[in-house]
Design an enzyme around this catalytic site. Structure first.
Site, PDB file in Angstrom:
ATOM      1  N   HIS A 169       0.858  -1.084  -0.060  1.00 60.96           N
ATOM      2  CA  HIS A 169       0.123  -0.037   0.099  1.00 60.96           C
ATOM      3  C   HIS A 169       0.803   1.108   0.166  1.00 60.96           C
ATOM      4  O   HIS A 169       1.961   1.150   0.409  1.00 60.96           O
ATOM      5  CB  HIS A 169      -0.835  -0.007   1.231  1.00 60.96           C
ATOM      6  CG  HIS A 169      -1.878  -1.040   1.120  1.00 60.96           C
ATOM      7  ND1 HIS A 169      -3.028  -1.051   1.979  1.00 60.96           N
ATOM      8  CD2 HIS A 169      -2.049  -2.289   0.388  1.00 60.96           C
ATOM      9  CE1 HIS A 169      -3.762  -2.117   1.746  1.00 60.96           C
ATOM     10  NE2 HIS A 169      -3.209  -2.790   0.698  1.00 60.96           N
TER      11      HIS A 169
ATOM     12  N   GLU B 295       1.019   3.881   1.793  1.00 61.71           N
ATOM     13  CA  GLU B 295       1.708   4.329   3.144  1.00 61.71           C
ATOM     14  C   GLU B 295       2.765   3.633   3.460  1.00 61.71           C
ATOM     15  O   GLU B 295       3.697   3.891   3.916  1.00 61.71           O
ATOM     16  CB  GLU B 295       0.529   4.432   4.067  1.00 61.71           C
ATOM     17  CG  GLU B 295      -0.835   5.240   3.980  1.00 61.71           C
ATOM     18  CD  GLU B 295      -1.768   4.757   3.524  1.00 61.71           C
ATOM     19  OE1 GLU B 295      -3.051   5.257   3.253  1.00 61.71           O
ATOM     20  OE2 GLU B 295      -1.614   3.773   2.548  1.00 61.71           O
TER      21      GLU B 295
ATOM     22  N   CYS C  64      -5.929   2.258   5.905  1.00 61.67           N
ATOM     23  CA  CYS C  64      -6.503   0.865   6.154  1.00 61.67           C
ATOM     24  C   CYS C  64      -5.912   0.368   7.684  1.00 61.67           C
ATOM     25  O   CYS C  64      -4.963   0.881   7.918  1.00 61.67           O
ATOM     26  CB  CYS C  64      -6.368  -0.084   4.947  1.00 61.67           C
ATOM     27  SG  CYS C  64      -4.950  -0.745   5.203  1.00 61.67           S
TER      28      CYS C  64
ATOM     29  N   CYS D 178      -2.122  -0.469   7.410  1.00 67.83           N
ATOM     30  CA  CYS D 178      -1.181   0.761   7.074  1.00 67.83           C
ATOM     31  C   CYS D 178      -1.376   1.560   8.360  1.00 67.83           C
ATOM     32  O   CYS D 178      -0.452   2.202   8.723  1.00 67.83           O
ATOM     33  CB  CYS D 178      -1.905   1.772   5.949  1.00 67.83           C
ATOM     34  SG  CYS D 178      -1.528   0.895   4.348  1.00 67.83           S
TER      35      CYS D 178
END
Length: 153
Positions: free
Chosen positions: A52, A54, A82, A85
């Site tokens: 992801h 991040e 999420c 993350c």
């Protein structure tokens, strides 16, 4: 528009258009406003469900700063982090996060962050099978680590 959010948004759009991953971008900025790292979602390109934006940005920042501790840094991300993350952000010691779109916006286009939030609330207990085995043997490693005064992070 906030200049850092605009960068995150632009990174998200470019990565998504290239087919590298979902429409997500993130940057890590130091306390002086200098951009340390920038990343877009790379899940599809890397075949890595943890890639992801991040997390990729955090990995890059840690590598650049040669540290696992990003205290004092700020994260800008094009969407609310999420649970995975958010956990990575907490582990990296980032205390300040700015996000654009929210989890409901992500859910509207098909991302399933909400399933994880529901699992964490105990509302989807059958989502994964989680069983503890061989604790006594595994805890021996913890005891060795503790006796050797290893770093706790």
């Amino acid at each position: 528009m906030n200049k850092y959010m605009e960068i995150s948004k632009d990174i998200a759009l470019k990565g998504a258009k290239k087919g590298e991953g979902g429409p997500f971008g993130a940057i890590v900025v130091d306390k002086y406003g200098k951009i340390i790292s920038r990343a877009n979602n790379m899940v599809l390109k890397n075949n890595d469900p943890t890639a992801h934006a991040e997390i990729v940005a955090i990995r890059k920042a840690c590598k650049k700063l040669k540290s696992y501790d990003l205290e004092g840094c700020i994260l800008y991300t094009s969407c609310e982090p999420c649970p995975m993350c958010l956990s990575a952000i907490i582990w990296s010691n980032i205390k300040e996060i700015y996000y654009g779109a929210n989890r409901e916006d992500a859910a509207r286009i098909g991302f399933r962050d909400n399933d994880i939030y529901e699992y964490l609330k105990g509302k989807k207990p059958n989502m994964v099978k989680l069983k503890q085995v061989d604790r006594e043997e595994c805890i021996k490693i913890f005891n060795i680590y503790n006796k050797e005064n290893k770093i706790i992070y």
